[in-house]
Design a protein around this motif. Structure first.
Motif, PDB file in Angstrom:
ATOM      1  N   ALA A 249    -124.441   1.067  -7.741  1.00 38.28           N
ATOM      2  CA  ALA A 249    -125.584   1.401  -8.596  1.00 38.28           C
ATOM      3  C   ALA A 249    -125.583   0.571  -9.870  1.00 38.28           C
ATOM      4  N   TRP A 250    -126.805   0.297 -10.364  1.00 40.46           N
ATOM      5  CA  TRP A 250    -126.982  -0.358 -11.649  1.00 40.46           C
ATOM      6  C   TRP A 250    -127.844   0.511 -12.558  1.00 40.46           C
ATOM      7  N   THR A 251    -127.878   0.166 -13.809  1.00 40.27           N
ATOM      8  CA  THR A 251    -128.508   1.022 -14.810  1.00 40.27           C
ATOM      9  C   THR A 251    -129.604   0.264 -15.549  1.00 40.27           C
ATOM     10  N   LEU A 252    -130.687   0.951 -15.820  1.00 41.92           N
ATOM     11  CA  LEU A 252    -131.795   0.336 -16.558  1.00 41.92           C
ATOM     12  C   LEU A 252    -132.373   1.335 -17.540  1.00 41.92           C
ATOM     13  N   ALA A 253    -132.992   0.791 -18.578  1.00 42.63           N
ATOM     14  CA  ALA A 253    -133.596   1.632 -19.618  1.00 42.63           C
ATOM     15  C   ALA A 253    -134.899   1.002 -20.089  1.00 42.63           C
ATOM     16  N   HIS A 254    -135.817   1.847 -20.568  1.00 46.40           N
ATOM     17  CA  HIS A 254    -137.086   1.386 -21.132  1.00 46.40           C
ATOM     18  C   HIS A 254    -137.191   1.833 -22.589  1.00 46.40           C
ATOM     19  N   ARG A 342    -134.296   1.837 -31.354  1.00 49.01           N
ATOM     20  CA  ARG A 342    -135.487   2.537 -30.860  1.00 49.01           C
ATOM     21  C   ARG A 342    -135.100   3.498 -29.729  1.00 49.01           C
ATOM     22  N   PRO A 343    -135.675   4.707 -29.681  1.00 54.57           N
ATOM     23  CA  PRO A 343    -135.306   5.666 -28.628  1.00 54.57           C
ATOM     24  C   PRO A 343    -135.719   5.175 -27.236  1.00 54.57           C
ATOM     25  N   LEU A 344    -134.946   5.564 -26.243  1.00 55.68           N
ATOM     26  CA  LEU A 344    -135.283   5.226 -24.867  1.00 55.68           C
ATOM     27  C   LEU A 344    -136.417   6.134 -24.385  1.00 55.68           C
ATOM     28  N   SER A 345    -137.365   5.553 -23.682  1.00 55.43           N
ATOM     29  CA  SER A 345    -138.476   6.328 -23.127  1.00 55.43           C
ATOM     30  C   SER A 345    -138.266   6.665 -21.656  1.00 55.43           C
ATOM     31  N   HIS A 346    -137.341   5.947 -21.009  1.00 58.05           N
ATOM     32  CA  HIS A 346    -137.085   6.158 -19.575  1.00 58.05           C
ATOM     33  C   HIS A 346    -135.773   5.476 -19.233  1.00 58.05           C
ATOM     34  N   ALA A 347    -135.069   6.007 -18.258  1.00 61.39           N
ATOM     35  CA  ALA A 347    -133.851   5.367 -17.769  1.00 61.39           C
ATOM     36  C   ALA A 347    -133.560   5.880 -16.368  1.00 61.39           C
ATOM     37  N   ARG A 348    -132.853   5.099 -15.581  1.00 60.73           N
ATOM     38  CA  ARG A 348    -132.448   5.570 -14.264  1.00 60.73           C
ATOM     39  C   ARG A 348    -131.359   4.680 -13.695  1.00 60.73           C
ATOM     40  N   ILE A 349    -130.699   5.193 -12.657  1.00 59.48           N
ATOM     41  CA  ILE A 349    -129.792   4.367 -11.883  1.00 59.48           C
ATOM     42  C   ILE A 349    -130.527   3.949 -10.608  1.00 59.48           C
ATOM     43  N   CYS A 350    -130.247   2.753 -10.123  1.00 59.23           N
ATOM     44  CA  CYS A 350    -130.837   2.294  -8.869  1.00 59.23           C
ATOM     45  C   CYS A 350    -129.725   1.737  -7.988  1.00 59.23           C
ATOM     46  N   TRP A 351    -129.895   1.865  -6.680  1.00 57.26           N
ATOM     47  CA  TRP A 351    -128.827   1.605  -5.730  1.00 57.26           C
ATOM     48  C   TRP A 351    -129.107   0.400  -4.844  1.00 57.26           C
ATOM     49  N   CYS A 352    -128.035  -0.302  -4.510  1.00 55.58           N
ATOM     50  CA  CYS A 352    -128.087  -1.363  -3.519  1.00 55.58           C
ATOM     51  C   CYS A 352    -126.823  -1.236  -2.667  1.00 55.58           C
ATOM     52  N   ALA A 353    -126.669  -2.086  -1.670  1.00 54.88           N
ATOM     53  CA  ALA A 353    -125.496  -2.024  -0.794  1.00 54.88           C
ATOM     54  C   ALA A 353    -124.871  -3.409  -0.703  1.00 54.88           C
ATOM     55  N   ASP A 354    -123.620  -3.522  -1.161  1.00 56.02           N
ATOM     56  CA  ASP A 354    -122.911  -4.798  -1.182  1.00 56.02           C
ATOM     57  C   ASP A 354    -122.150  -5.033   0.115  1.00 56.02           C
ATOM     58  N   THR A 355    -122.356  -6.184   0.727  1.00 54.02           N
ATOM     59  CA  THR A 355    -121.475  -6.623   1.799  1.00 54.02           C
ATOM     60  C   THR A 355    -120.251  -7.285   1.170  1.00 54.02           C
ATOM     61  N   PRO A 356    -119.165  -7.501   1.921  1.00 52.48           N
ATOM     62  CA  PRO A 356    -117.962  -8.091   1.318  1.00 52.48           C
ATOM     63  C   PRO A 356    -118.192  -9.449   0.672  1.00 52.48           C
ATOM     64  N   ASN A 357    -119.095 -10.267   1.232  1.00 54.22           N
ATOM     65  CA  ASN A 357    -119.339 -11.595   0.644  1.00 54.22           C
ATOM     66  C   ASN A 357    -120.739 -11.732   0.053  1.00 54.22           C
ATOM     67  N   ARG A 358    -121.477 -10.615  -0.027  1.00 54.92           N
ATOM     68  CA  ARG A 358    -122.830 -10.552  -0.586  1.00 54.92           C
ATOM     69  C   ARG A 358    -123.867 -11.321   0.220  1.00 54.92           C
ATOM     70  N   ALA A 359    -123.510 -11.749   1.433  1.00 52.62           N
ATOM     71  CA  ALA A 359    -124.520 -12.283   2.348  1.00 52.62           C
ATOM     72  C   ALA A 359    -125.189 -11.107   3.048  1.00 52.62           C
ATOM     73  N   PHE A 360    -126.487 -11.235   3.335  1.00 53.93           N
ATOM     74  CA  PHE A 360    -127.219 -10.153   3.984  1.00 53.93           C
ATOM     75  C   PHE A 360    -126.614  -9.842   5.361  1.00 53.93           C
ATOM     76  N   LEU A 361    -126.929  -8.649   5.863  1.00 53.04           N
ATOM     77  CA  LEU A 361    -126.519  -8.273   7.208  1.00 53.04           C
ATOM     78  C   LEU A 361    -127.793  -8.002   8.003  1.00 53.04           C
ATOM     79  N   ILE A 362    -128.219  -9.018   8.750  1.00 51.93           N
ATOM     80  CA  ILE A 362    -129.431  -8.923   9.574  1.00 51.93           C
ATOM     81  C   ILE A 362    -129.025  -9.350  10.977  1.00 51.93           C
ATOM     82  N   SER A 363    -128.900  -8.379  11.874  1.00 50.63           N
ATOM     83  CA  SER A 363    -128.278  -8.678  13.154  1.00 50.63           C
ATOM     84  C   SER A 363    -128.593  -7.600  14.181  1.00 50.63           C
ATOM     85  N   ARG A 364    -128.633  -7.999  15.446  1.00 46.18           N
ATOM     86  CA  ARG A 364    -128.621  -7.011  16.521  1.00 46.18           C
ATOM     87  C   ARG A 364    -127.185  -6.504  16.650  1.00 46.18           C
ATOM     88  N   HIS A 365    -127.027  -5.203  16.808  1.00 45.38           N
ATOM     89  CA  HIS A 365    -125.679  -4.671  16.922  1.00 45.38           C
ATOM     90  C   HIS A 365    -125.061  -5.090  18.261  1.00 45.38           C
TER      91      HIS A 365
END
Length: 451
Positions: A249-254, A342-365
């Motif tokens: 997860a990463w963090t962002l604020a407005h 200045r006060p924050l008006s919005h914030a949230r965490i957002c999620w992604c999924a890391d592979t071991p080498n950060r290359a995408f995983l697009i494949s037939r199983h």
């Protein structure tokens, strides 16, 4: 080319595919919606997309007002990775500029990229990503940085900052609007989107050595001729990914800007320090400036009794750790101190999924011929929303580019004895330059209206 068992399996499976085949996509985020659109444009008539959240999902990294768009590759020229990166980038840029679904959502405002420490500057300057030969101009003083934007924007001292700036080939995109536009066009072409408990997948349906659909929380299971898993950070919750994905997860604020400030900040280049964070211009609707603090990510580690392996479990939350807010304010103090309190008006965490080498995983199983995987965005998957669905569709049809097929293959061998604390070439300021654990966070922001 020598045929492998996987090639034969892929070809045989693809040959049984018709435009009337039923296709079930699990996940309606960036990649799931892109895949649905590409398949619908290719004439497939029975496409259903499942997601527990209404689109755009509050947990999806793509559900954001804006994202950086700089589709250059840091891989060496002539390398396999460079070829794949360049090809995907070309297809994505063409989509951002020419596809009616995305046209007007890409803002080519330029970019400022920087680092602060000696280690960070060395990492930034290694390879051939930044050079005057490629159109980048060096920035060495605070005056250099301040001159990249109108007077009154960058008022900080930029302590230790060095970097580069470029006026073309990079900028930002309207992320949430791109996802909304993708889903709207897919619906127009006949794609069915299902959300709520009816769209919340519990498990796959396994029959005769294959995947035949998905069991959901409410109502009968969904059965299909082909299943495409695009569930992002939640993929490992419904299918055994053999440790290839680390939900991170990463963090962002407005902060709220006045209409006059928003006008001054319009069409600014993106500013990104690999150790501090980044910001882009305020959105046109709410006049909110988004600031992200930079770090190697948070995981939400939950360990099952007797299981030594870590399990990071994503969750939606519209607040951020107070320590993240402090990093945001430190970034502002160094760049725009007039906004730091200045006060924050919005914030949230957002999620992604890391592979071991950060290359995408697009494949037939390899063990389930009817299952296609489209996961592993690894923090850099959103920029490709105009094109990545086409790659996943190619995989489904057995006509994926051979070099992409190799780089994005199913590769559990890369996750054996995986280092779950690997920074994966990411940086953060002193004190946060490590993968952090949300289980240990003691204090969160309490922004009114967010939850």
């Amino acid at each position: 080319m020598q045929l492998t068992d996987r090639t034969i399996l892929s070809s045989a499976t693809a040959s049984n595919l018709t435009k009337n085949s039923s296709i079930l996509i699990i996940g309606a985020g960036t990649w799931g919606s892109s895949t649905a659109l590409h398949l619908a444009r290719r004439g497939y008539k029975s496409i259903t997309v499942l997601d527990p959240y209404p689109s755009p999902s509050p947990i999806s990294a793509g559900n954001d007002i804006n994202k950086i768009l700089e589709l250059s590759s840091s891989a060496p020229r002539g390398s396999h990775e460079r070829y794949v990166g360049d090809k995907l980038a070309e297809d994505a840029i063409r989509g951002w500029k020419e596809d009616p679904v995305y046209k007007g959502l890409y803002h080519e405002t330029g970019a400022v990229t920087a680092a602060t420490s000696e280690r960070g500057r060395a990492a930034l300057n290694e390879g051939d990503g930044y050079s005057e030969a490629d159109g980048w101009r060096p920035l060495r003083t605070k005056e250099d940085f301040q001159k990249t934007m109108p007077e009154g924007v960058l008022t900080g001292d930029f302590p230790g900052w060095q970097g580069w700036t470029k006026k073309d080939g990079c900028g930002w995109v309207e992320a949430r609007n791109a996802v909304i536009s993708t889903i709207a066009e897919a619906r127009k072409l006949g794609v069915t989107f299902v959300s709520g408990e009816r769209g919340q997948v519990l498990s796959m349906i396994y029959e005769a050595g294959d995947v035949k659909g998905a069991v959901v929380v409410q109502g009968p299971a969904f059965r299909a001729d082909r299943v495409i898993l695009c569930a992002g950070a939640n993929a490992a919750r419904v299918f055994n990914m053999q440790d290839q994905l680390r939900p991170t997860a990463w963090t962002l604020a407005h902060i709220k800007m006045t209409p006059e400030e928003a006008k001054l900040y319009r069409n600014l280049p993106v500013l990104f320090n690999i150790e501090r964070g980044f910001f882009m211009e305020p959105d046109s609707d709410k006049h909110e400036l988004k600031i992200c603090d930079e770090h190697p990510g948070y995981c939400n580690w939950e360990t099952n009794p007797g299981d030594p392996k870590h399990v990071s479990v994503p969750f939606a939350y519209h607040q951020i750790p107070v320590e993240a807010e402090q990093r945001v304010r430190q970034f502002l103090k160094e760049t725009m101190p007039h906004l730091a309190d200045r006060p924050l008006s919005h914030a949230r965490i957002c999620w992604c999924a890391d592979t071991p080498n950060r290359a995408f995983l697009i494949s037939r199983h390899p063990s389930y011929p009817s299952l296609i995987l489209g996961v592993g965005g690894s923090g850099h998957g959103f920029s490709y929303i105009p094109a990545v669905g086409g790659v996943i569709a190619d995989c489904l049809e057995g006509q994926m580019d051979p070099q992409m097929q190799n780089l994005f293959r199913w590769r559990p061998e890369t996750a054996v004895d995986r280092d779950w604390t690997d920074l994966q070439s990411r940086f953060g300021p002193d004190g946060s330059n490590h993968v952090m654990d949300l289980q240990t966070v003691k204090e969160w922001t309490a922004i009114p209206g967010d939850s």
